[in-house]
Design an enzyme around this catalytic site. Structure first.
Site, PDB file in Angstrom:
ATOM      1  N   PHE A 193       0.999  -1.149  -0.030  1.00 12.33           N
ATOM      2  CA  PHE A 193       0.120   0.026  -0.136  1.00 12.33           C
ATOM      3  C   PHE A 193       0.864   1.348  -0.019  1.00 12.33           C
ATOM      4  CE2 PHE A 193      -2.052   2.861   3.381  1.00 12.33           C
ATOM      5  CZ  PHE A 193      -2.617   3.584   2.470  1.00 12.33           C
ATOM      6  N   ASP A 227      13.118 -11.584  -1.006  1.00  9.38           N
ATOM      7  CA  ASP A 227      12.684 -11.387   0.389  1.00  9.38           C
ATOM      8  C   ASP A 227      13.747 -10.820   1.036  1.00  9.38           C
ATOM      9  OD1 ASP A 227      12.346 -12.286   3.568  1.00  9.38           O
ATOM     10  OD2 ASP A 227      10.808 -13.618   2.505  1.00  9.38           O
ATOM     11  N   VAL A 228      13.290  -9.654   1.989  1.00 15.08           N
ATOM     12  CA  VAL A 228      14.475  -9.174   2.541  1.00 15.08           C
ATOM     13  C   VAL A 228      15.261  -9.700   3.736  1.00 15.08           C
ATOM     14  CG1 VAL A 228      13.605  -6.683   2.092  1.00 15.08           C
ATOM     15  CG2 VAL A 228      12.856  -7.726   4.272  1.00 15.08           C
ATOM     16  N   TYR A 284       4.967  -8.398  15.761  1.00 17.74           N
ATOM     17  CA  TYR A 284       4.999  -7.158  14.977  1.00 17.74           C
ATOM     18  C   TYR A 284       5.402  -5.843  16.092  1.00 17.74           C
ATOM     19  CZ  TYR A 284       3.297  -3.059  12.173  1.00 17.74           C
ATOM     20  OH  TYR A 284       3.139  -1.855  11.251  1.00 17.74           O
ATOM     21  N   THR A 308      -2.688   4.722   8.619  1.00 19.72           N
ATOM     22  CA  THR A 308      -2.885   5.444   7.173  1.00 19.72           C
ATOM     23  C   THR A 308      -3.611   4.661   6.225  1.00 19.72           C
ATOM     24  OG1 THR A 308      -0.631   6.393   7.602  1.00 19.72           O
ATOM     25  CG2 THR A 308      -1.547   6.342   5.442  1.00 19.72           C
ATOM     26  N   ARG A 367      -7.481  -4.642   7.845  1.00 18.62           N
ATOM     27  CA  ARG A 367      -7.555  -3.646   8.479  1.00 18.62           C
ATOM     28  C   ARG A 367      -8.930  -2.837   8.538  1.00 18.62           C
ATOM     29  NH1 ARG A 367      -1.553  -0.938   6.485  1.00 18.62           N
ATOM     30  NH2 ARG A 367      -2.000  -2.348   4.645  1.00 18.62           N
TER      31      ARG A 367
END
Ligand code: NAD
Ligand code: UDP
Length: 322
Positions: A14, A59-60, A148, A178, A189
């Site tokens: 997003f 993938d980081v 998280y 946001t 969400r």
């Protein structure tokens, strides 16, 4: 400096997709790095034709080599929706901690400036309001949100140490809720749930009695803030709250969504998820002073700009299902 390549990890999500568009619109070369776990390629397909845009599925949690000079790195890579980040808590934690460390090492080796998308969740379930950056939080190492919240807190520590010990030019944005176009209608969400439920004529799922509060920032205001924090000169390594201080209960949000969609949907009160923060409101005087930034889009206007996007998504999804 602004003509240097910008790398956006989590760029198909997003917020990341809006950053990709912001820079490609201005002719700046963008490398979007994303594993597509919660992001969608469709968020950036319109940018593919631009010679200035490159997408890399990666993938980081593994090191990434862009193979070219990069001036600025945004770390937007992490699921942000509670149901999604709770689906694989260990992967969420590793993305935030190992992913951040990998990107910091990359920034160090490239001499790039790096911005971390931290979160209001570092304040946990706050016992003061509004929350200023100096507030240390009411947080938990265990529970459904810890993967998280603690992942983001540990990432902030890494940013702090890479700056102080190794001189990496770091920025830390503590982003409050946001919303806007490019959110995944199914990501769970509250804004996406309420709008899609209202448009489908389904009951709006209000968790608890809906008395918990959130402060909702429209995406254009957030992108302006993030870009401003990234490109401001000087030592800006301290965390900066970014969000809209207008505070609403979840119930108030439900009624606003019903009004703006002209929906006759009912409200369905459901169990409040464990450890759901009771209030959240940013104190933004640091952003105002350091960046000269304040949000401009009130909730009603932001909803009016967002609802047509979700309506188009639902129409497209319905047509695809036929
Ligand atoms: P999003 O889920 O839409 O986007 C996250 C992107 O990161 C997705 O494209 C996903 O595929 C990608 N990603 C996840 N794990 C990855 C991994 N291991 N390797 C590579 N890519 C990976 O969420 P968003 O709302 O755009 O949030 C972006 C960032 O901003 C996140 O770090 C989030 O924690 C932070 N943030 C967002 C909000 C908000 O309200 N939107 C609030 C606070 C913080
Ligand atoms: N929420 C709700 N109904 C939904 C989704 C969320 O009432 O369908 C509530 C949730 O319990 C929380 C608030 O809305 O209090 C914001 O939830 P979201 O998942 O958007 O983000 P959070 O701020 O909790 O990370």
């Amino acid at each position: 400096m602004e003509s240097k390549t910008v790398m956006i990890a989590g760029g198909a999500g997003f917020l990341g997709s809006h950053l990709c568009k912001y820079y490609t619109d201005r002719g700046v070369r963008v490398i979007c790095v994303d594993n597509l776990s919660t992001g969608r390629l469709k968020n950036v397909t319109a940018l593919m034709d631009s010679g200035a845009f490159r997408f890399c599925q990666h993938d980081v949690t593994r090191m990434f080599d862009p193979g070219e000079p990069v001036g600025f790195i945004y770390n937007m890579a992490s699921p942000a929706s509670p149901p999604r980040y709770q689906k694989d808590p260990i992967a969420t934690f590793e993305t935030n901690v190992i992913g951040s460390e990998n990107l910091l090492k990359l920034a160090e080796s490239l001499g790039a400036r790096i911005l971390q998308s931290s979160t209001s969740e570092v304040y946990g379930d706050p016992d003061i309001s509004p929350q200023a950056e100096s507030y240390t939080g009411n947080v938990q190492t265990m529970g459904p949100r810890a993967c998280y919240d603690e992942g983001k807190r540990a990432a902030e520590t890494l940013f702090y140490e890479f700056h102080h010990l190794r001189g990496v030019d770091t920025r830390v944005a503590r982003i409050f809720n946001t919303y806007g176009p490019n959110m995944d209608p199914d990501d769970g969400r509250v804004v996406s749930n309420f709008i899609t439920q209202a448009l489908r004529g389904e009951p709006l799922t209000v968790y608890g009695r809906g008395q918990q509060t959130r402060s909702f920032c429209y995406v254009d205001d957030m992108v302006a803030a993030l870009v401003s924090l990234m490109h401001a000169e000087g030592d800006l390594s301290m965390p900066v709250n970014l969000g809209n201080p207008e505070e609403f209960t979840v119930l108030e949000l439900a009624h606003k969504v019903l009004e703006e969609t002209r929906s006759t949907s009912s409200l369905s009160f459901q169990d409040l998820p464990k450890h759901d923060p009771t209030q959240r409101r940013p104190e933004i005087s640091r952003a105002r002073t350091v960046l000269g930034w304040v949000p401009h889009v009130p909730l009603r206007e932001g909803l009016q700009r967002t609802i047509p996007y979700f309506a188009a998504e639902l129409t497209r999804n319905a047509a695809a299902a036929e």
